[in-house]
Design an enzyme around this catalytic site. Structure first.
Site, PDB file in Angstrom:
ATOM      1  N   GLY A   5     -69.596 -52.886   7.186  1.00 19.70           N
ATOM      2  CA  GLY A   5     -69.561 -51.429   7.075  1.00 19.70           C
ATOM      3  C   GLY A   5     -68.409 -50.808   7.843  1.00 19.70           C
ATOM      4  O   GLY A   5     -67.444 -51.490   8.188  1.00 19.70           O
ATOM      5  N   ASN A   6     -68.502 -49.484   8.093  1.00 22.04           N
ATOM      6  CA  ASN A   6     -67.395 -48.708   8.643  1.00 22.04           C
ATOM      7  C   ASN A   6     -66.149 -48.986   7.793  1.00 22.04           C
ATOM      8  O   ASN A   6     -65.095 -49.365   8.295  1.00 22.04           O
ATOM      9  CB  ASN A   6     -67.161 -49.040  10.120  1.00 22.04           C
ATOM     10  CG  ASN A   6     -66.213 -48.046  10.774  1.00 22.04           C
ATOM     11  OD1 ASN A   6     -66.119 -46.889  10.355  1.00 22.04           O
ATOM     12  ND2 ASN A   6     -65.488 -48.488  11.777  1.00 22.04           N
ATOM     13  N   HIS A  13     -61.282 -52.899   2.995  1.00 21.07           N
ATOM     14  CA  HIS A  13     -62.554 -53.375   2.425  1.00 21.07           C
ATOM     15  C   HIS A  13     -62.629 -53.037   0.934  1.00 21.07           C
ATOM     16  O   HIS A  13     -63.093 -53.844   0.130  1.00 21.07           O
ATOM     17  CB  HIS A  13     -63.740 -52.681   3.109  1.00 21.07           C
ATOM     18  CG  HIS A  13     -63.940 -53.038   4.550  1.00 21.07           C
ATOM     19  ND1 HIS A  13     -63.798 -52.129   5.559  1.00 21.07           N
ATOM     20  CD2 HIS A  13     -64.300 -54.202   5.149  1.00 21.07           C
ATOM     21  CE1 HIS A  13     -64.069 -52.703   6.721  1.00 21.07           C
ATOM     22  NE2 HIS A  13     -64.364 -53.959   6.508  1.00 21.07           N
ATOM     23  N   GLY A  55     -61.400 -61.330   3.173  1.00 22.36           N
ATOM     24  CA  GLY A  55     -60.025 -60.932   3.458  1.00 22.36           C
ATOM     25  C   GLY A  55     -59.215 -62.013   4.162  1.00 22.36           C
ATOM     26  O   GLY A  55     -59.728 -62.700   5.047  1.00 22.36           O
ATOM     27  N   SER A  62     -58.323 -52.214  10.192  1.00 27.30           N
ATOM     28  CA  SER A  62     -59.480 -52.859  10.809  1.00 27.30           C
ATOM     29  C   SER A  62     -60.454 -51.790  11.275  1.00 27.30           C
ATOM     30  O   SER A  62     -60.036 -50.719  11.740  1.00 27.30           O
ATOM     31  CB  SER A  62     -59.030 -53.682  12.020  1.00 27.30           C
ATOM     32  OG  SER A  62     -60.146 -54.009  12.828  1.00 27.30           O
TER      33      SER A  62
HETATM   34  P1  AMP Z   1     -65.652 -56.779   8.420  1.00 27.19           P
HETATM   35  O1  AMP Z   1     -66.431 -55.614   7.937  1.00 27.19           O
HETATM   36  O2  AMP Z   1     -64.634 -56.448   9.442  1.00 27.19           O
HETATM   37  O3  AMP Z   1     -66.513 -57.964   8.746  1.00 27.19           O
HETATM   38  O4  AMP Z   1     -64.793 -57.255   7.172  1.00 27.19           O
HETATM   39  C1  AMP Z   1     -65.393 -57.515   5.924  1.00 27.19           C
HETATM   40  C2  AMP Z   1     -64.388 -58.166   5.009  1.00 27.19           C
HETATM   41  O5  AMP Z   1     -63.262 -57.308   4.842  1.00 27.19           O
HETATM   42  C3  AMP Z   1     -63.852 -59.488   5.557  1.00 27.19           C
HETATM   43  O6  AMP Z   1     -63.741 -60.418   4.484  1.00 27.19           O
HETATM   44  C4  AMP Z   1     -62.510 -59.095   6.104  1.00 27.19           C
HETATM   45  O7  AMP Z   1     -61.602 -60.170   6.135  1.00 27.19           O
HETATM   46  C5  AMP Z   1     -62.084 -58.037   5.111  1.00 27.19           C
HETATM   47  N1  AMP Z   1     -61.056 -57.158   5.681  1.00 27.19           N
HETATM   48  C6  AMP Z   1     -61.103 -56.522   6.880  1.00 27.19           C
HETATM   49  N2  AMP Z   1     -59.949 -55.863   7.101  1.00 27.19           N
HETATM   50  C7  AMP Z   1     -59.165 -56.081   6.015  1.00 27.19           C
HETATM   51  C8  AMP Z   1     -57.839 -55.661   5.634  1.00 27.19           C
HETATM   52  N3  AMP Z   1     -57.091 -54.890   6.429  1.00 27.19           N
HETATM   53  N4  AMP Z   1     -57.361 -56.076   4.440  1.00 27.19           N
HETATM   54  C9  AMP Z   1     -58.117 -56.864   3.628  1.00 27.19           C
HETATM   55  N5  AMP Z   1     -59.359 -57.289   3.925  1.00 27.19           N
HETATM   56  C10 AMP Z   1     -59.885 -56.904   5.101  1.00 27.19           C
END
Ligand code: AMP
Length: 283
Positions: free
Chosen positions: A34-35, A40, A150, A188
């Site tokens: 989330g967030n 994403h 990602g 991020s």
């Molecule tokens: P998270 O919510 O941070 O756990 O990320 C969820 C998914 O989004 C993971 O597969 C991450 O690698 C991907 N992700 C996070 N930041 C980015 C970004 N800047 N570009 C592409 N994918 C991302």
């Protein structure tokens, strides 16, 4: 905004997916905490290229946070996330509670050796076990055709590819490119922890990484180049560098010099309250 179905239990998730399967549709899963930001959302677009229906998940997974990490304060922005996903054409949003994922008596851990060691594996003990355990559950709950992760979290992507292969989980794992702000900072959820002064400093890590890969391509040894770059990251205003390393892309083994194979530069560094990570290819 198109309709998005929110489900919160395994039974409701399976029913929603079974409905789509009855229509002959293929399913892509995009797990998140989330967030959400545009990075994403780009995963859901990659997912759409590989399947008829996209199911996003939002679950802030306590098992992948260390004791002194930000589980409690991790931003929860559900209504906004739901709108972003609906606008992106995501049909199903699975947002289980901690009790659904880890009911009383839960006692299983999924753990990968080799590639979960080093890099973030060393600095965040238990982190990848938490990721592997939750992603195994999400994959077995949804049984999608493909799941998208990602490249921003490149080690995580490799670890997930490893355990899905090892455990014969019938899903194709797809990597999706890192989305960046205009100044090069990788998007991020944790960038929100930066003060405005820190936000000015943050892109320096990526800029130094770009210079470093240029020098590394023709180097006899990476050692001095990496030591200099670490010092530059600190000089730019970061508090500390967890790692700055070049690894073979194939299996993440450490690399000391160009190997003729694809290699990647990986970095993690602390700036204010944020721990920022990034990675870029050498060629
Ligand atoms: P998270 O919510 O941070 O756990 O990320 C969820 C998914 O989004 C993971 O597969 C991450 O690698 C991907 N992700 C996070 N930041 C980015 C970004 N800047 N570009 C592409 N994918 C991302």
């Amino acid at each position: 905004m198109s309709d998005i179905l929110v489900v919160r239990t395994v039974a409701d998730l399976r029913e929603a997916i079974a409905e789509k399967r009855k229509e002959g549709k293929t399913i892509a899963l995009t797990p998140t905490m989330g967030n959400l930001h545009i990075g994403h959302i780009s995963l859901t677009k990659t997912a759409r290229d590989h399947a008829d229906v996209v199911c996003a998940t939002i679950f802030v997974n306590p098992k992948q946070f260390g004791e002194n990490e930000d589980f409690g304060s991790y931003p929860r922005t559900f209504e906004n996330d739901k709108k972003l996903l609906a606008d992106a054409g995501v049909e199903i949003l699975y947002a289980p509670t901690v009790d659904v994922m880890y009911p009383d008596g839960f006692a299983t851990n999924v753990s990968v050796t080799t590639i979960s060691q080093g890099l973030c594996g060393d600095d965040r003990p238990g982190h990848f076990d938490g990721v592997c355990t939750v992603v195994t559950k999400l994959l077995l709950q949804a049984l999608p055709d493909v799941a998208v992760f990602g490249e921003k979290d490149f080690q995580q992507l490799m670890v997930i590819k490893q355990f899905t292969r090892d455990l014969d989980i019938p899903v194709k794992i797809i990597g999706s490119p890192t989305l960046r702000e205009d100044d090069g900072l990788a998007m991020s959820s944790r960038n929100g922890y930066l003060s405005s002064d820190e936000r000015q400093v943050a892109p320096a890590m990526q800029q130094i990484m770009q210079e470093t890969v240029k020098l590394a391509r023709d180097a006899d040894s990476f050692f001095e180049i990496l030591e200099t770059a670490k010092a530059e990251i600190i000089e730019a205003g970061f508090n500390s560098v967890d790692y700055l390393e070049i690894r073979e892309e194939r299996d993440l083994t450490p690399a000391n010099k160009p190997s003729g194979q694809a290699q990647r530069l990986f970095a993690a560094a602390h700036l204010g309250k944020a721990r920022l990570i990034d990675n870029i290819p050498l060629v």
